[in-house]
Structures are given as C-alpha cells and as structure tokens.
Design a protein around this motif. Structure first.
Motif, PDB file in Angstrom:
ATOM      1  N   GLU A  10     139.408 -32.360 -34.383  1.00  0.00           N
ATOM      2  CA  GLU A  10     139.782 -33.757 -34.301  1.00  0.00           C
ATOM      3  C   GLU A  10     139.794 -34.023 -32.994  1.00  0.00           C
ATOM      4  O   GLU A  10     139.665 -35.012 -32.689  1.00  0.00           O
ATOM      5  CB  GLU A  10     141.283 -33.665 -35.132  1.00  0.00           C
ATOM      6  CG  GLU A  10     140.601 -33.806 -36.580  1.00  0.00           C
ATOM      7  CD  GLU A  10     142.370 -34.188 -37.210  1.00  0.00           C
ATOM      8  OE1 GLU A  10     143.385 -33.536 -36.547  1.00  0.00           O
ATOM      9  OE2 GLU A  10     142.224 -33.876 -38.407  1.00  0.00           O
ATOM     10  N   TYR A  11     140.370 -32.469 -32.217  1.00  0.00           N
ATOM     11  CA  TYR A  11     140.716 -32.903 -31.053  1.00  0.00           C
ATOM     12  C   TYR A  11     139.126 -33.258 -29.755  1.00  0.00           C
ATOM     13  O   TYR A  11     139.487 -33.848 -29.704  1.00  0.00           O
ATOM     14  CB  TYR A  11     141.280 -31.929 -30.324  1.00  0.00           C
ATOM     15  CG  TYR A  11     141.296 -31.252 -28.410  1.00  0.00           C
ATOM     16  CD1 TYR A  11     142.598 -32.191 -28.127  1.00  0.00           C
ATOM     17  CD2 TYR A  11     141.090 -30.167 -27.907  1.00  0.00           C
ATOM     18  CE1 TYR A  11     142.306 -32.469 -26.321  1.00  0.00           C
ATOM     19  CE2 TYR A  11     140.865 -30.582 -26.808  1.00  0.00           C
ATOM     20  CZ  TYR A  11     141.644 -31.763 -25.917  1.00  0.00           C
ATOM     21  OH  TYR A  11     141.613 -31.823 -24.846  1.00  0.00           O
ATOM     22  N   SER A  13     136.892 -34.810 -30.848  1.00  0.00           N
ATOM     23  CA  SER A  13     136.555 -35.917 -31.267  1.00  0.00           C
ATOM     24  C   SER A  13     137.139 -36.686 -30.534  1.00  0.00           C
ATOM     25  O   SER A  13     136.619 -37.847 -29.499  1.00  0.00           O
ATOM     26  CB  SER A  13     136.687 -36.515 -33.091  1.00  0.00           C
ATOM     27  OG  SER A  13     135.967 -37.713 -33.038  1.00  0.00           O
ATOM     28  N   TYR A  14     138.606 -37.021 -30.182  1.00  0.00           N
ATOM     29  CA  TYR A  14     138.686 -37.501 -29.354  1.00  0.00           C
ATOM     30  C   TYR A  14     138.441 -37.467 -27.635  1.00  0.00           C
ATOM     31  O   TYR A  14     138.466 -38.637 -27.444  1.00  0.00           O
ATOM     32  CB  TYR A  14     140.515 -37.342 -29.721  1.00  0.00           C
ATOM     33  CG  TYR A  14     141.286 -37.536 -28.650  1.00  0.00           C
ATOM     34  CD1 TYR A  14     142.192 -38.747 -29.277  1.00  0.00           C
ATOM     35  CD2 TYR A  14     141.815 -36.758 -27.476  1.00  0.00           C
ATOM     36  CE1 TYR A  14     143.083 -39.824 -28.078  1.00  0.00           C
ATOM     37  CE2 TYR A  14     143.358 -37.638 -26.694  1.00  0.00           C
ATOM     38  CZ  TYR A  14     143.458 -39.107 -26.512  1.00  0.00           C
ATOM     39  OH  TYR A  14     144.764 -39.558 -25.752  1.00  0.00           O
ATOM     40  N   CYS A  15     138.387 -36.299 -27.813  1.00  0.00           N
ATOM     41  CA  CYS A  15     137.966 -35.932 -26.223  1.00  0.00           C
ATOM     42  C   CYS A  15     136.213 -37.151 -26.022  1.00  0.00           C
ATOM     43  O   CYS A  15     136.596 -37.274 -24.865  1.00  0.00           O
ATOM     44  CB  CYS A  15     137.472 -34.531 -25.730  1.00  0.00           C
ATOM     45  SG  CYS A  15     139.224 -34.181 -25.786  1.00  0.00           S
ATOM     46  N   TYR A  17     135.390 -39.921 -28.029  1.00  0.00           N
ATOM     47  CA  TYR A  17     135.154 -41.012 -28.825  1.00  0.00           C
ATOM     48  C   TYR A  17     136.774 -42.360 -27.578  1.00  0.00           C
ATOM     49  O   TYR A  17     136.472 -43.282 -26.885  1.00  0.00           O
ATOM     50  CB  TYR A  17     135.286 -41.281 -30.229  1.00  0.00           C
ATOM     51  CG  TYR A  17     133.793 -41.160 -30.549  1.00  0.00           C
ATOM     52  CD1 TYR A  17     132.761 -41.612 -29.738  1.00  0.00           C
ATOM     53  CD2 TYR A  17     134.481 -39.710 -31.268  1.00  0.00           C
ATOM     54  CE1 TYR A  17     131.525 -40.516 -30.631  1.00  0.00           C
ATOM     55  CE2 TYR A  17     132.380 -39.187 -31.923  1.00  0.00           C
ATOM     56  CZ  TYR A  17     131.022 -39.660 -31.422  1.00  0.00           C
ATOM     57  OH  TYR A  17     130.774 -39.088 -31.914  1.00  0.00           O
ATOM     58  N   ARG A  18     137.754 -41.650 -27.194  1.00  0.00           N
ATOM     59  CA  ARG A  18     138.577 -42.390 -26.726  1.00  0.00           C
ATOM     60  C   ARG A  18     138.916 -41.854 -25.091  1.00  0.00           C
ATOM     61  O   ARG A  18     139.060 -42.729 -24.634  1.00  0.00           O
ATOM     62  CB  ARG A  18     140.347 -41.554 -27.613  1.00  0.00           C
ATOM     63  CG  ARG A  18     140.145 -41.967 -28.997  1.00  0.00           C
ATOM     64  CD  ARG A  18     140.781 -43.476 -28.673  1.00  0.00           C
ATOM     65  NE  ARG A  18     141.619 -44.017 -28.253  1.00  0.00           N
ATOM     66  CZ  ARG A  18     143.083 -43.709 -29.035  1.00  0.00           C
ATOM     67  NH1 ARG A  18     142.818 -42.888 -29.878  1.00  0.00           N
ATOM     68  NH2 ARG A  18     144.020 -43.506 -28.282  1.00  0.00           N
ATOM     69  N   LYS A  19     139.039 -40.147 -24.592  1.00  0.00           N
ATOM     70  CA  LYS A  19     138.445 -39.817 -23.594  1.00  0.00           C
ATOM     71  C   LYS A  19     137.456 -40.385 -23.237  1.00  0.00           C
ATOM     72  O   LYS A  19     137.489 -40.202 -21.845  1.00  0.00           O
ATOM     73  CB  LYS A  19     138.888 -38.618 -22.967  1.00  0.00           C
ATOM     74  CG  LYS A  19     140.744 -38.578 -23.715  1.00  0.00           C
ATOM     75  CD  LYS A  19     141.168 -37.348 -23.732  1.00  0.00           C
ATOM     76  CE  LYS A  19     141.755 -37.448 -21.728  1.00  0.00           C
ATOM     77  NZ  LYS A  19     142.299 -35.860 -21.409  1.00  0.00           N
ATOM     78  N   TYR A  81     147.644 -32.462 -26.086  1.00  0.00           N
ATOM     79  CA  TYR A  81     147.218 -33.122 -27.698  1.00  0.00           C
ATOM     80  C   TYR A  81     147.860 -32.818 -28.765  1.00  0.00           C
ATOM     81  O   TYR A  81     148.416 -33.994 -29.649  1.00  0.00           O
ATOM     82  CB  TYR A  81     145.030 -33.403 -27.323  1.00  0.00           C
ATOM     83  CG  TYR A  81     145.282 -33.799 -28.902  1.00  0.00           C
ATOM     84  CD1 TYR A  81     144.864 -35.438 -28.723  1.00  0.00           C
ATOM     85  CD2 TYR A  81     145.214 -33.038 -30.015  1.00  0.00           C
ATOM     86  CE1 TYR A  81     144.178 -35.345 -30.012  1.00  0.00           C
ATOM     87  CE2 TYR A  81     144.380 -33.265 -31.311  1.00  0.00           C
ATOM     88  CZ  TYR A  81     143.754 -35.163 -31.044  1.00  0.00           C
ATOM     89  OH  TYR A  81     143.912 -35.212 -33.027  1.00  0.00           O
ATOM     90  N   THR A  85     150.329 -36.229 -30.257  1.00  0.00           N
ATOM     91  CA  THR A  85     150.047 -36.332 -31.919  1.00  0.00           C
ATOM     92  C   THR A  85     150.769 -36.289 -32.649  1.00  0.00           C
ATOM     93  O   THR A  85     150.649 -36.425 -34.310  1.00  0.00           O
ATOM     94  CB  THR A  85     148.765 -36.485 -32.249  1.00  0.00           C
ATOM     95  OG1 THR A  85     148.408 -34.645 -32.097  1.00  0.00           O
ATOM     96  CG2 THR A  85     147.675 -36.813 -31.966  1.00  0.00           C
TER      97      THR A  85
END
Length: 308
Positions: A10-11, A13-15, A17-19, A81, A85
């Motif tokens: 999940e992290y 993926s966050y890095c 697409y979000r970051k 992270y 969250t």
C-alpha cells in the motif's frame, strides 16, 4: 508476514501514484522494505522499537554507512506513512537514536587537463570514423558527454531527458531531478550547442520513435550502463589511467566553477541540491584555488619587513 507485506504494498502504491516518486526511488524503497520484512520473518513485532533497534544494528554490521543511512531513511518514511494514515499510534522512531558518525568522503574530480584530453579524443574518433554508423555513434557520444559536463547533471537525469526537454532555440535544458524537482539550465558553450544540434539532426527519427533524447544502438533509451561503458572506452583511448565515472563530471563541474569564483549558491541551484550543506563539500576539494590564494594573494606577500 501478511500485515507488514500488505502495508508495504500500500505504501509503495502511495509513493508511486500520490507522491509520484520516480522508478529508481521506488525500487530502492521496495528493496529496503522487503529486507525489513525478511528480517521480521513472522516472528517479530515489526512495529516495536526493539525490533527496529535490532534491525538497525544488523544493518550496521552488514553495510557501509552510506547504505545504512539510506535504508534507515526508507524505513523512517514508511513508518511516517503508517503514522499519517493512523495505522500506528506511536512511531517507534520517535524514541530511537539513529544518528551515527559518517565519514566525509571528498568527491573525486577529473583534472582540467584530463577532461580536455578526454574531449579531444571524442572529437578525434569522430574524424577517424570509417563508416556512417561509427560517425553517428560518435555524434551521440559527444553530445552526451558534452551535456553531462556542461550542466553537471546526474547520469540518471541525462538518460531520462525527453526531446521536449532540450530547447535548441533558446539553448536551455529542462532537468527533472530528485524529488520530482525541475530546474532549467542554460547551455552556454557554442561547441556544446553544435554537438547537440548535430546529434539531433542525425538521430531525429530515432529520437521521435524512442521518446527519449539519447538513443542506444537498438534505438531504445540510452542506459546508465551504456554511458559508463562509453566513458571507460574513451578514457582508455585517451590513455587516462584514473578511473572515471559519470558522476565525476558532475563533481568536476562544481569544483571548477568554484575555482572560477562562482558563488556556491548558484552552483547549488545548478546541481539541484535542496540544501547548501550538500554543495559545501566542494569547498574542501578546491585545493588548487586555495594554493593560488595562499601563494599569491596572502597579505604577508605585500609586507616589507626589516630584518635587523
């Protein structure tokens, strides 16, 4: 460990697409976090301060300080992270002392005369080319090395350039640095501009099809490894015994500008350093300038002292 594995996925993926972190950063994070996953091996509480403390000690046993520093930074970002969250109530890093003494290694540079010799051999090989293929390869190699030295960019930044990043109308290059930071640098030397234009004209179709500015023999994106191989080849042809890496052109760019009395804050911006402390290491390398100052400009040289 299903939970930790799930959190890592999940992290990352966050890095991505979000970051919007780049591929190399994501790859490093994945390697570092999977090492921590393997260390915990279902038997340790991965959220505990004690587990992290044991792991960091293990890192120091296995890796050099620079690698340990990076792996700890990857873990800290991951735990931040989890805290962000609200998957974690208390961040164990808040009570961990992760600071350690790291040897300051001075950046290795290429002497001015060696760079001159290296560039001379590049152009000499172009003039000696016996086929159109060899000639085109030389045009590509000259453009890549000239741009590397002209801007002090990282090898990853060079290989990631897109055609639209090179503006030969205004003679500028748009560089995408670490942390998705952009900087625009002027290309000031006429010979560098000619080299880029010659390469662009010869490889126009390949560049368009590839989508990257620098193209390899297979008409794909030029790789970091190809540039390293290229540099080794020309260094050998030039009879340069010093082992030269792409990053040494960056170090030399900074050091030689510093020796020309360029303000360090301008150099910081050109290199894309977020902190001036990173750039300040070059002040320790500039020994030639220091010698010139102390030998020729020290006030003692202008004092007339009567001896008896």
């Amino acid at each position: 460990m299903i939970t930790l594995s799930k959190f890592i996925t999940e992290y990352l993926s966050y890095c991505e697409y979000r970051k919007r972190l780049n591929f190399k950063t994501l790859k490093s994070y994945r390697i570092d976090l999977n090492q921590y996953l393997a260390f915990c091996d279902n038997s340790l509480d991965f959220l505990s301060k004690n587990t992290l403390d044991l792991y960091i000690t293990e890192l120091h046993k296995r890796y050099k300080p620079k690698s340990v520093k990076r792996k700890i930074a990857s873990l800290k970002a991951f735990f931040h992270y989890l805290e962000y969250t609200e998957l974690l109530e208390q961040n164990p890093f808040d009570k961990l002392d992760v600071h350690f003494r790291e040897a300051k290694l001075l950046p290795k540079t290429i002497p001015f005369y060696s760079i001159q010799k290296f560039l001379s051999v590049l152009y000499e090989q172009k003039n000696l080319a016996v086929s159109a293929y060899q000639f085109r390869c030389c045009l590509r190699d000259i453009a890549a090395i000239e741009l590397l030295f002209a801007t002090g960019m990282r090898i990853s930044e060079l290989c990631s350039l897109h055609p639209s990043d090179i503006d030969l109308e205004n003679n500028t290059v748009l560089i995408y640095g670490k942390g998705a930071k952009e900087r625009i640098l002027q290309i000031g030397n006429p010979e560098v501009i000619v080299a880029l234009k010659s390469y662009q004209d010869s490889f126009k179709e390949d560049i368009s099809n590839c989508g990257y500015f620098f193209v390899n023999k297979q008409k794909h994106k030029l790789s970091d490894q190809s540039v390293r191989f290229m540099i080794n080849r020309y260094a050998n042809l030039a009879g340069i015994e010093q082992h030269i890496t792409p990053h040494m052109f960056r170090h030399s760019f900074a050091t030689l500008l510093l020796e020309q009395d360029v303000d360090i804050r301008y150099i910081q911006k050109m290199l894309g350093h977020s902190s001036i402390s990173t750039t300040e290491i070059y002040t320790h390398v500039s020994s030639a300038k220091q010698k010139d100052i102390l030998v020729n400009k020290h006030p003692r040289n202008f004092m007339v002292v009567n001896d008896g």
